[in-house]
Design an enzyme around this catalytic site. Structure first.
Site, PDB file in Angstrom:
ATOM      1  N   GLY A 194       0.850  -1.190   0.000  1.00 59.85           N
ATOM      2  CA  GLY A 194       0.000   0.000   0.000  1.00 59.85           C
ATOM      3  C   GLY A 194       0.883   1.236   0.000  1.00 59.85           C
ATOM      4  O   GLY A 194       2.018   1.195   0.473  1.00 59.85           O
ATOM      5  N   GLN A 231       2.821   9.961   1.326  1.00 62.26           N
ATOM      6  CA  GLN A 231       4.125   9.281   1.381  1.00 62.26           C
ATOM      7  C   GLN A 231       5.002   9.628   0.190  1.00 62.26           C
ATOM      8  O   GLN A 231       6.200   9.363   0.217  1.00 62.26           O
ATOM      9  CB  GLN A 231       3.933   7.760   1.444  1.00 62.26           C
ATOM     10  CG  GLN A 231       3.300   7.280   2.738  1.00 62.26           C
ATOM     11  CD  GLN A 231       3.199   5.773   2.759  1.00 62.26           C
ATOM     12  OE1 GLN A 231       2.239   5.208   2.240  1.00 62.26           O
ATOM     13  NE2 GLN A 231       4.185   5.102   3.323  1.00 62.26           N
ATOM     14  N   CYS A 280       5.814  -0.007   7.216  1.00 61.73           N
ATOM     15  CA  CYS A 280       5.470   1.207   6.474  1.00 61.73           C
ATOM     16  C   CYS A 280       6.675   1.641   5.650  1.00 61.73           C
ATOM     17  O   CYS A 280       7.793   1.684   6.161  1.00 61.73           O
ATOM     18  CB  CYS A 280       5.082   2.301   7.472  1.00 61.73           C
ATOM     19  SG  CYS A 280       4.532   3.825   6.681  1.00 61.73           S
ATOM     20  N   LEU A 281       6.425   1.960   4.382  1.00 67.49           N
ATOM     21  CA  LEU A 281       7.532   2.398   3.519  1.00 67.49           C
ATOM     22  C   LEU A 281       8.155   3.693   4.034  1.00 67.49           C
ATOM     23  O   LEU A 281       9.302   4.002   3.694  1.00 67.49           O
ATOM     24  CB  LEU A 281       7.043   2.585   2.079  1.00 67.49           C
ATOM     25  CG  LEU A 281       6.654   1.293   1.343  1.00 67.49           C
ATOM     26  CD1 LEU A 281       6.028   1.613  -0.004  1.00 67.49           C
ATOM     27  CD2 LEU A 281       7.861   0.378   1.164  1.00 67.49           C
ATOM     28  N   HIS A 335      -4.689   1.310   7.440  1.00 65.75           N
ATOM     29  CA  HIS A 335      -3.336   1.888   7.535  1.00 65.75           C
ATOM     30  C   HIS A 335      -3.188   3.054   6.554  1.00 65.75           C
ATOM     31  O   HIS A 335      -2.680   4.123   6.910  1.00 65.75           O
ATOM     32  CB  HIS A 335      -2.313   0.777   7.246  1.00 65.75           C
ATOM     33  CG  HIS A 335      -0.879   1.213   7.247  1.00 65.75           C
ATOM     34  ND1 HIS A 335       0.049   0.747   8.157  1.00 65.75           N
ATOM     35  CD2 HIS A 335      -0.196   2.066   6.430  1.00 65.75           C
ATOM     36  CE1 HIS A 335       1.228   1.312   7.907  1.00 65.75           C
ATOM     37  NE2 HIS A 335       1.113   2.092   6.857  1.00 65.75           N
ATOM     38  N   GLU A 336      -3.654   2.845   5.317  1.00 62.49           N
ATOM     39  CA  GLU A 336      -3.496   3.900   4.291  1.00 62.49           C
ATOM     40  C   GLU A 336      -4.411   5.093   4.565  1.00 62.49           C
ATOM     41  O   GLU A 336      -4.021   6.240   4.364  1.00 62.49           O
ATOM     42  CB  GLU A 336      -3.777   3.330   2.901  1.00 62.49           C
ATOM     43  CG  GLU A 336      -2.884   2.177   2.471  1.00 62.49           C
ATOM     44  CD  GLU A 336      -1.410   2.427   2.672  1.00 62.49           C
ATOM     45  OE1 GLU A 336      -0.968   3.586   2.565  1.00 62.49           O
ATOM     46  OE2 GLU A 336      -0.682   1.459   2.967  1.00 62.49           O
ATOM     47  N   HIS A 371      -2.882   7.387   6.935  1.00 63.25           N
ATOM     48  CA  HIS A 371      -1.863   8.271   6.340  1.00 63.25           C
ATOM     49  C   HIS A 371      -2.492   9.585   5.864  1.00 63.25           C
ATOM     50  O   HIS A 371      -1.852  10.638   5.907  1.00 63.25           O
ATOM     51  CB  HIS A 371      -1.191   7.604   5.137  1.00 63.25           C
ATOM     52  CG  HIS A 371       0.005   6.768   5.490  1.00 63.25           C
ATOM     53  ND1 HIS A 371       1.103   7.259   6.146  1.00 63.25           N
ATOM     54  CD2 HIS A 371       0.275   5.459   5.254  1.00 63.25           C
ATOM     55  CE1 HIS A 371       2.003   6.297   6.311  1.00 63.25           C
ATOM     56  NE2 HIS A 371       1.528   5.185   5.778  1.00 63.25           N
TER      57      HIS A 371
HETATM   58 ZN   LIG Z   1       2.481   3.390   5.836  1.00 62.43          ZN
END
Ligand SMILES: [Zn+2]
Length: 188
Positions: free
Chosen positions: A49, A54, A105-106, A147-148, A151
């Site tokens: 995701g 991000q 998480c990236l 999660h997304e 963000h």
């Molecule tokens: Zn993340």
């Protein structure tokens, strides 16, 4: 298409509340290019995701999934989450039950931790063709969608942890915590 630079923990864009995309703007080249670039970036970094903040775009857009497939409704426990583009999401839990699962998480590279989240959610949003979509998700897709969506509100998975005892670097995660499930390795 282009691989975009990923904002990391500490960058203010990750803590900002992202702006909705006007439905009339969804089909514009700018938004469509952003979505294409986000899919390419997510694939490059082997994520499951990726939210627009991000990649330094404070817009309520995220991409998610692991393979090309028709979106099934409801999205089930299948770890093979279909590729989706979600714009202006609104989510509500459909059960009181919360489940604990590993997240990465990236924007927080090489760290994993366990987070409790509602097991199943109802999602209302727009897709990349500016169509209204509504679906119910459980299991991995429900976790990724939550999660997304976080963000887009400047919330990171650390904020959702009730204890930091499970926080682990990737090497230690693999050595001491991981089971056989490779999908849990994929950050969001
Ligand atoms: Zn993340």
């Amino acid at each position: 298409m282009a691989i975009l630079k990923v904002a990391r923990l500490g960058h203010p864009v990750l803590r900002a509340k992202a702006l909705p995309v006007a439905p009339a703007d969804i089909k514009t080249p700018r938004v469509q290019r952003l979505i294409d670039d986000m899919f390419e970036t997510m694939a490059e970094y082997v994520g499951i995701g990726l939210a627009a903040p991000q990649v330094h775009e404070s817009l309520r857009v995220f991409v998610a999934g692991v393979r090309s497939a028709e979106v099934t409704t409801p999205m089930g426990d299948d770890a093979d989450m279909p590729l989706v583009t979600i714009i202006n999401p609104e989510i509500v839990p459909v059960s009181e039950t919360k489940v604990e699962g590993w997240e990465g998480c990236l924007s927080i590279p090489d760290i994993r931790g366990k987070v409790q989240r509602p097991e199943a959610i109802r999602l209302r949003a727009y897709d990349r063709k500016a169509r209204r979509i509504e679906l119910v998700a459980s299991g991995l897709p429900a976790r990724v969608i939550q999660h997304e969506t976080d963000h887009l509100d400047g919330v990171l998975f650390f904020d959702r942890m009730t204890s930091f005892e499970t926080l682990a670097f990737m090497d230690e995660f693999r050595r001491y915590w991981a089971k056989d499930d490779e999908d849990e390795d994929r950050p969001e």
